[in-house]
Design an enzyme around this catalytic site. Sequence first.
Site, PDB file in Angstrom:
ATOM      1  N   TYR A   1      -2.559  -1.568  10.142  1.00 41.11           N
ATOM      2  CA  TYR A   1      -2.286  -1.731   8.483  1.00 41.11           C
ATOM      3  C   TYR A   1      -0.950  -1.238   8.364  1.00 41.11           C
ATOM      4  O   TYR A   1      -1.017  -2.135   7.053  1.00 41.11           O
ATOM      5  CB  TYR A   1      -2.845  -0.805   7.955  1.00 41.11           C
ATOM      6  CG  TYR A   1      -3.492  -0.762   6.703  1.00 41.11           C
ATOM      7  CD1 TYR A   1      -3.905  -2.775   6.727  1.00 41.11           C
ATOM      8  CD2 TYR A   1      -3.227  -0.269   5.450  1.00 41.11           C
ATOM      9  CE1 TYR A   1      -4.120  -2.253   4.828  1.00 41.11           C
ATOM     10  CE2 TYR A   1      -3.525  -0.322   4.716  1.00 41.11           C
ATOM     11  CZ  TYR A   1      -3.988  -1.355   4.130  1.00 41.11           C
ATOM     12  OH  TYR A   1      -4.003  -1.393   2.283  1.00 41.11           O
TER      13      TYR A   1
ATOM     14  N   SER B   1       0.809  -1.096   0.105  1.00 40.47           N
ATOM     15  CA  SER B   1      -0.101  -0.175  -0.147  1.00 40.47           C
ATOM     16  C   SER B   1       0.682   1.027   0.031  1.00 40.47           C
ATOM     17  O   SER B   1       1.932   1.607   0.549  1.00 40.47           O
ATOM     18  CB  SER B   1      -0.669   0.137   1.415  1.00 40.47           C
ATOM     19  OG  SER B   1      -1.363   1.253   1.213  1.00 40.47           O
TER      20      SER B   1
END
Length: 257
Positions: free
Chosen positions: A154, A141
């Site tokens: 995350y 990401s």
Amino acid sequence: MKLQGKVTLITGSGSGIGRSAALLFGREGAYVVVNDLDAAKGEATVAEIQAGGGRAVFIQADVTHPESVQQMTAHALEQCGRIDVLFNNAGISGVGVLHEIELEQWDRVMNVNIRGVFLPSKYVIPHMIEQKNGSIINMSSCIAEIGLANRASYAATKGAVLALTKSMQVDYAPYGIRVNALLPGTILTPFVENYLKNAYDDPEAALASIKGRQLSNDLGSPEDVAQAALFLASDDSKFMMGSPLYIDGGVVFGKNA
């Protein structure tokens, strides 16, 4: 037909980015192995690929459980004969600042997002070594490169996936295996839509704020990321090795005035 004759295994492909990639890979000639925990969603992806004239099979498996991943790999090899592309797409989000995250929540995000890349790779790579060929795509990401509020768990996983990608590439380059990472920005998936509805009093205002983080002033679509995955899966990217590919609308390298 960029993937004609190739077998592609995509984890978490019952919905969102994984589903879009599975549909696109099917249209590009791949034999798509669809994996998901949700059998109904996985079977629906397979049905749509087949309705378009493509080939696909669904294998239900939990990417955090070794036995489940071993069985999935064995089933895929028995059904398809080989695995040319592994797209480690399965993942979950994690919300919260570090000191407020419950241990169980932290461990779950770590398990799915890191272990869920490690295990499929562990059991597929020996077969790619035998073939002396393969492409592995890991879902990282853009948060691996930037700071973002309330995303501690995350961010930790996606940074780990990016570092793992680079290390894997060094180890497996001698066997003709390429390993690259996708770094999307905020993508308008069903998960994001539900998150906006449930986490904010004014979802529209929250959406507008998130859009403002991108130079594009808009969110990406699952299809945007699927196209990038197709590039990494195909021979078009044969000289890309250990590379991060950004599909983020300009989050990482730009900032609106």
